[in-house]
Design a protein around this motif. Structure first.
Motif, PDB file in Angstrom:
ATOM      1  N   ALA A 328       0.839  -1.206   0.000  1.00  0.00           N
ATOM      2  CA  ALA A 328       0.000   0.000   0.000  1.00  0.00           C
ATOM      3  C   ALA A 328       0.870   1.251   0.000  1.00  0.00           C
ATOM      4  O   ALA A 328       2.043   1.235   0.394  1.00  0.00           O
ATOM      5  CB  ALA A 328      -0.908   0.006   1.224  1.00  0.00           C
ATOM      6  N   THR A 334      -1.337   3.781   8.687  1.00  0.00           N
ATOM      7  CA  THR A 334      -2.221   4.204   7.598  1.00  0.00           C
ATOM      8  C   THR A 334      -2.140   3.240   6.425  1.00  0.00           C
ATOM      9  O   THR A 334      -3.164   2.843   5.854  1.00  0.00           O
ATOM     10  CB  THR A 334      -1.849   5.614   7.130  1.00  0.00           C
ATOM     11  OG1 THR A 334      -1.876   6.501   8.249  1.00  0.00           O
ATOM     12  CG2 THR A 334      -2.817   6.119   6.082  1.00  0.00           C
ATOM     13  N   SER A 338      -4.964   0.302   4.943  1.00  0.00           N
ATOM     14  CA  SER A 338      -5.376   0.318   3.529  1.00  0.00           C
ATOM     15  C   SER A 338      -5.453  -1.073   2.919  1.00  0.00           C
ATOM     16  O   SER A 338      -6.231  -1.306   1.987  1.00  0.00           O
ATOM     17  CB  SER A 338      -4.388   1.172   2.710  1.00  0.00           C
ATOM     18  OG  SER A 338      -4.335   2.499   3.202  1.00  0.00           O
ATOM     19  N   LEU A 367     -11.250  -1.369  -3.470  1.00  0.00           N
ATOM     20  CA  LEU A 367     -10.332  -0.268  -3.148  1.00  0.00           C
ATOM     21  C   LEU A 367     -10.816   1.043  -3.729  1.00  0.00           C
ATOM     22  O   LEU A 367     -10.662   2.104  -3.111  1.00  0.00           O
ATOM     23  CB  LEU A 367      -8.918  -0.596  -3.658  1.00  0.00           C
ATOM     24  CG  LEU A 367      -8.211  -1.733  -2.915  1.00  0.00           C
ATOM     25  CD1 LEU A 367      -6.911  -2.098  -3.629  1.00  0.00           C
ATOM     26  CD2 LEU A 367      -7.919  -1.324  -1.477  1.00  0.00           C
ATOM     27  N   SER A 370     -13.453   2.274  -1.275  1.00  0.00           N
ATOM     28  CA  SER A 370     -13.088   2.521   0.125  1.00  0.00           C
ATOM     29  C   SER A 370     -11.873   3.421   0.320  1.00  0.00           C
ATOM     30  O   SER A 370     -11.712   4.026   1.381  1.00  0.00           O
ATOM     31  CB  SER A 370     -12.826   1.184   0.833  1.00  0.00           C
ATOM     32  OG  SER A 370     -11.724   0.516   0.235  1.00  0.00           O
ATOM     33  N   MET A 371     -10.999   3.541  -0.667  1.00  0.00           N
ATOM     34  CA  MET A 371      -9.751   4.297  -0.489  1.00  0.00           C
ATOM     35  C   MET A 371      -9.929   5.745  -0.896  1.00  0.00           C
ATOM     36  O   MET A 371     -10.594   6.035  -1.910  1.00  0.00           O
ATOM     37  CB  MET A 371      -8.632   3.666  -1.328  1.00  0.00           C
ATOM     38  CG  MET A 371      -8.255   2.255  -0.904  1.00  0.00           C
ATOM     39  SD  MET A 371      -7.083   2.255   0.441  1.00  0.00           S
ATOM     40  CE  MET A 371      -5.580   2.584  -0.474  1.00  0.00           C
ATOM     41  N   ARG A 375      -4.568   7.234  -2.713  1.00  0.00           N
ATOM     42  CA  ARG A 375      -4.159   6.006  -2.047  1.00  0.00           C
ATOM     43  C   ARG A 375      -4.428   4.824  -2.984  1.00  0.00           C
ATOM     44  O   ARG A 375      -5.494   4.746  -3.596  1.00  0.00           O
ATOM     45  CB  ARG A 375      -4.937   5.806  -0.747  1.00  0.00           C
ATOM     46  CG  ARG A 375      -4.613   6.835   0.327  1.00  0.00           C
ATOM     47  CD  ARG A 375      -3.296   6.487   0.980  1.00  0.00           C
ATOM     48  NE  ARG A 375      -2.912   7.481   1.970  1.00  0.00           N
ATOM     49  CZ  ARG A 375      -1.844   7.383   2.754  1.00  0.00           C
ATOM     50  NH1 ARG A 375      -1.059   6.306   2.639  1.00  0.00           N
ATOM     51  NH2 ARG A 375      -1.533   8.317   3.606  1.00  0.00           N
ATOM     52  N   GLY A 422      -6.929   0.250  -7.400  1.00  0.00           N
ATOM     53  CA  GLY A 422      -7.557   1.399  -6.758  1.00  0.00           C
ATOM     54  C   GLY A 422      -7.419   2.686  -7.527  1.00  0.00           C
ATOM     55  O   GLY A 422      -7.896   3.725  -7.069  1.00  0.00           O
TER      56      GLY A 422
END
Length: 508
Positions: A328, A334, A338, A367, A370-371, A375, A422
């Motif tokens: 990630a 953090t 992820s 991803l 949610s990201m 990110r 993502g």
């Protein structure tokens, strides 16, 4: 020698005129008065340095005038010389008792008067020098930021400076003559019977030592202060000099620092508790039974407490072997958070025996939803069918994966042809994997960019060359350990700046 301002007082105008001429000839300034009452008024208005005073005058005689002038002039000495035709001893005594400093009978002997004036002039010059010196000392004392309080041996305040007035709120007049205990709280352990804690019989060892005390202002408020004492003996009398410093601001700052330190400690402990909980949760997610598969060798070395790199492995009910290495953005907690959705989806979909393409699309969609923007997760996903010696691999954003033969030579390289997960929508993402076959005792070597970018003291990276060199200098059974040893030797005393992950998969 500096000339004087002389007040000449006589009810006889002729005598006054003679005195005026004589005094001006000597270079002095002259102020005239014709009786005692006028002399008192002239003294108030003109502040002469010396007074020549007749005794027998109308309205107010010289004795009364001398007494009133002496009563008015407490701080500065103004000599008075009586000039009178009265020459009896009782007249001399009465004149001196009234405050006169000398006596000269009429008719005036001007030679003697001139000598007396010179003597008085020298005394006045000495007085002025003392006054100037005292003023300099007082100016220095008043400009010191600390309070200076002088007391006698019984604790009575003799003098104070301006800072004492400012700090305690009392005027110098209010403090003069009162016990120094007025500057301390009534419940102070060093109050009555002592001078800021120094008693008459105390050892002189206490002198000069700075101690903290609690002091009291006029308005009743208390404050923290330091006091240091010294002693002097003046005219046979012992005096105590206390230097008092208001340290309220310093104490407030110390208190604030203490409170901040306690808050930081509480925050640190709370953060540590949260991190420990997060680590237990991460360990539960990461350490699945699939990672214990006999064909898998792996290590994850975090740059911080948490790693943004993850490895995962599982076998489907149909016997297909799946392995994932993901990295990630960033590192630490953090980055670790992820990749949690990636783990959950990976294990759920491998149980369903889904294809590499299906898994990649599902991971990417999760991803994307949610990201936050910016990110993403780089990933390498592998699926092996050990019966057919056939594999599928998808590499997006991670370093190339190597298929090596038994002797460590590279049989095939799978480079990153795709963006990390993502970033793109599923409609734009190419999720088609590469297919490959292997010979007996082959191995797949996967790693994160933290391994290849690890620098030694000279700033040189471990790189692909270091990885392949270690692989070719080893056998399949010790290849994983040899690569780890080579990385450790390369780093020396340096620490890797990013999470370091290594995975070797045996291809049976």
């Amino acid at each position: 020698m500096k000339s004087m301002k002389v007040l000449a007082v006589d009810d006889n105008r002729t005598n006054l005129h003679i005195l005026q001429v004589f005094l001006k000839k000597l270079g002095h300034e002259v102020v005239l008065a014709e009786n005692g009452e006028e002399a008192v008024k002239r003294f108030e208005a003109d502040h002469p340095d010396l007074i020549l005073l007749d005794i027998m005058m109308p309205v107010m005689d010289g004795f009364e005038a001398a007494r009133r002038i002496k009563a008015m002039n407490q701080e500065r000495w103004t000599p008075i010389i009586f000039l009178s035709a009265l020459n009896r001893d009782e007249n001399l005594v009465e004149g001196l008792d009234a405050g006169a400093d000398d006596y000269l009978t009429k008719p005036i002997n001007f030679i003697v008067l001139e000598a007396k004036l010179r003597s008085m002039q020298r005394s006045l010059a000495m007085q002025q020098a003392s006054i100037d010196s005292l003023r300099r000392v007082q100016t220095i004392s008043d400009n010191v930021l600390d309070a200076i309080v002088t007391t006698d041996d019984h604790g009575a305040i003799v003098s104070t400076n301006l800072s004492a007035e400012r700090i305690f709120g009392w005027s110098a007049h209010d403090m003069a003559g009162r016990q120094v205990a007025m500057l301390l709280p009534s419940d102070s352990p060093i109050g009555e019977g002592s001078i800021f804690g120094l008693r008459e019989n105390d050892s002189c060892g206490a002198l000069g030592q700075e101690r903290e005390i609690e002091a009291l202002r006029k308005d009743g408020s208390r404050f923290h202060a330091t006091v240091s004492l010294s002693q002097v003996v003046l005219d046979g009398q012992r005096m105590h000099i206390a230097v008092i410093r208001d340290i309220s601001e310093r104490k407030a700052a110390e208190q604030k620092l203490q409170e901040n330190a306690e808050q930081l400690q509480a925050y640190y402990e709370h953060t540590q508790s949260e991190q420990q909980l997060a680590m237990r949760l991460m360990e539960k997610q990461l350490h699945r039974t699939g990672l214990k598969d006999s064909c898998l060798h792996y290590s994850v070395i975090p740059a911080e407490n948490f790693s943004g790199d993850i490895v995962a492995a599982a076998r489907s009910p149909e016997g297909r072997f799946y392995a994932l290495l993901a990295d990630a953005t960033g590192h630490g907690l953090t980055a670790a958070i992820s990749v949690l959705p990636v783990l959950a989806l990976f294990y759920r979909m491998t149980k369903l025996n889904r294809s590499v393409r299906e898994i990649i699309l599902e991971l990417n969609q999760q991803l994307r939803e949610s990201m936050p923007i910016g990110r993403f997760v780089a990933a390498t996903l592998v699926c092996l069918d050990e019966v057919l010696h056939r594999g599928e691999i998808w590499v997006g954003g991670t370093p190339e994966t190597f298929l090596v033969n038994e002797d460590g030579t590279v049989a095939r390289t799978f480079v990153s042809n795709y963006l990390p997960l993502g970033i793109l929508d599923n409609k734009e993402l190419d999720a088609a994997p590469e297919t490959f076959f292997w010979l007996n005792n082959s191995q797949l070597i996967l790693c994160s960019d933290g391994l290849l970018e690890a620098e030694n003291c000279a700033g040189q990276q471990f790189g692909v060359a270091g990885l392949i060199a270690a692989a070719t200098a080893s056998s399949p059974t010790d290849r994983f350990e040899k690569i780890q040893d080579a990385l450790t030797t390369h780093l020396g005393d340096n620490l890797a700046s990013d999470d370091v992950s290594l995975m070797i998969i045996d291809c049976p």
